[in-house]
Design a protein around this motif. Structure first.
Motif, short mmCIF file in Angstrom:
data_model
loop_
_atom_site.label_atom_id
_atom_site.label_comp_id
_atom_site.label_asym_id
_atom_site.label_seq_id
_atom_site.Cartn_x
_atom_site.Cartn_y
_atom_site.Cartn_z
N THR A 282 0.83 -1.19 0.00
CA THR A 282 0.00 0.00 0.00
C THR A 282 0.87 1.25 0.00
O THR A 282 1.83 1.35 0.76
N GLY A 283 0.56 2.19 -0.87
CA GLY A 283 1.30 3.44 -0.96
C GLY A 283 2.46 3.38 -1.93
O GLY A 283 3.11 4.38 -2.18
N CYS A 284 2.75 2.21 -2.46
CA CYS A 284 3.83 2.05 -3.43
C CYS A 284 3.23 1.87 -4.82
O CYS A 284 2.13 1.38 -4.97
N SER A 285 3.98 2.27 -5.81
CA SER A 285 3.50 2.06 -7.16
C SER A 285 4.64 1.58 -8.04
O SER A 285 5.79 1.96 -7.85
N GLY A 286 4.31 0.74 -8.97
CA GLY A 286 5.30 0.26 -9.92
C GLY A 286 6.02 -0.99 -9.47
O GLY A 286 5.96 -1.40 -8.31
N LEU A 287 6.71 -1.58 -10.41
CA LEU A 287 7.43 -2.82 -10.17
C LEU A 287 8.93 -2.60 -10.03
O LEU A 287 9.69 -3.55 -9.90
N THR A 288 9.37 -1.34 -10.04
CA THR A 288 10.79 -1.04 -9.93
C THR A 288 11.17 -0.76 -8.48
O THR A 288 10.51 0.01 -7.80
N VAL A 289 12.24 -1.41 -8.03
CA VAL A 289 12.73 -1.25 -6.67
C VAL A 289 14.14 -0.68 -6.76
O VAL A 289 14.96 -1.14 -7.55
N THR A 290 14.43 0.33 -5.94
CA THR A 290 15.77 0.89 -5.81
C THR A 290 16.28 0.57 -4.42
O THR A 290 15.66 0.95 -3.43
N LEU A 291 17.39 -0.16 -4.35
CA LEU A 291 17.99 -0.45 -3.05
C LEU A 291 18.88 0.71 -2.65
O LEU A 291 19.75 1.11 -3.42
N PRO A 292 18.69 1.26 -1.46
CA PRO A 292 19.50 2.40 -1.03
C PRO A 292 20.87 1.97 -0.50
O PRO A 292 21.22 2.21 0.64
N THR B 185 18.92 -0.52 -9.19
CA THR B 185 17.48 -0.69 -9.40
C THR B 185 17.22 -2.01 -10.11
O THR B 185 18.09 -2.56 -10.79
N HIS B 186 16.01 -2.50 -9.92
CA HIS B 186 15.57 -3.73 -10.58
C HIS B 186 14.08 -3.61 -10.85
O HIS B 186 13.33 -3.13 -9.99
N THR B 187 13.66 -4.05 -12.00
CA THR B 187 12.24 -4.04 -12.34
C THR B 187 11.74 -5.47 -12.41
O THR B 187 12.26 -6.29 -13.17
N TYR B 188 10.75 -5.77 -11.60
CA TYR B 188 10.14 -7.09 -11.57
C TYR B 188 9.11 -7.20 -12.69
O TYR B 188 8.56 -6.19 -13.13
N THR B 189 8.84 -8.42 -13.13
CA THR B 189 7.85 -8.62 -14.19
C THR B 189 6.45 -8.87 -13.63
O THR B 189 5.48 -8.78 -14.36
N ALA B 190 6.37 -9.17 -12.34
CA ALA B 190 5.07 -9.41 -11.71
C ALA B 190 5.06 -8.83 -10.31
O ALA B 190 6.08 -8.81 -9.61
N SER B 191 3.90 -8.35 -9.89
CA SER B 191 3.72 -7.81 -8.56
C SER B 191 3.77 -8.95 -7.54
O SER B 191 3.33 -10.06 -7.82
N GLY B 192 4.34 -8.68 -6.37
CA GLY B 192 4.37 -9.71 -5.33
C GLY B 192 5.45 -9.48 -4.31
O GLY B 192 6.08 -8.43 -4.27
N SER B 193 5.67 -10.50 -3.49
CA SER B 193 6.66 -10.45 -2.43
C SER B 193 7.92 -11.18 -2.89
O SER B 193 7.85 -12.27 -3.46
N TYR B 194 9.09 -10.57 -2.62
CA TYR B 194 10.36 -11.13 -3.05
C TYR B 194 11.38 -11.01 -1.92
O TYR B 194 11.34 -10.05 -1.13
N THR B 195 12.29 -11.98 -1.85
CA THR B 195 13.38 -11.94 -0.89
C THR B 195 14.65 -11.57 -1.63
O THR B 195 15.06 -12.25 -2.56
#
Length: 110
Positions: A26-36, A62-72
């Motif tokens: 909730t509050g996040c948008s998109g499939l791209t994650v940036t690790l700080p 950064t990494h863009t996932y192809t599907a929404s969900g939980s990842y380790t």
């Protein structure tokens, strides 16, 4: 809120930093994650989605996932900073930290 931790570089085999993210949080948008990851970075990031691990030598990968969900995500190697830096990068998808690991992190800020 900022949390600063310090650790000495590991002399034995390093334990990876292990984070759980949810791209549908909730509050996040998109499939791209940036690790700080900041400071001096010489690490390997396994994004947890079956893609090949990424060698990282620059801050804020950064990494863009192809599907929404939980990842380790697993980060191994050397990282001297995580979190707060000169450029704030929100990680609203972060849902858990299994291990801060022994990635030679000198400063961890959330």
């Amino acid at each position: 809120m900022f949390l600063f931790l310090s650790a000495s570089p590991a002399s034995a085999a390093a334990t990876p930093m292990v984070l759980t993210i949810d791209t549908s949080a909730t509050g996040c948008s998109g499939l791209t994650v940036t690790l700080p990851l900041n400071g001096t970075v010489n690490a390997t990031v396994d994004w947890g989605d079956g893609t090949a691990p990424q060698s990282v030598t620059s801050p804020n990968p950064t990494h863009t996932y192809t599907a929404s969900g939980s990842y380790t995500i697993s980060v191994s190697g050397s990282v001297t900073g995580f979190g707060a830096s000169n450029t704030y990068i929100p990680l609203c998808q972060l849902t858990g930290v299994t291990s801060w690991g022994t990635t030679s992190s000198d400063a961890v800020g959330l």
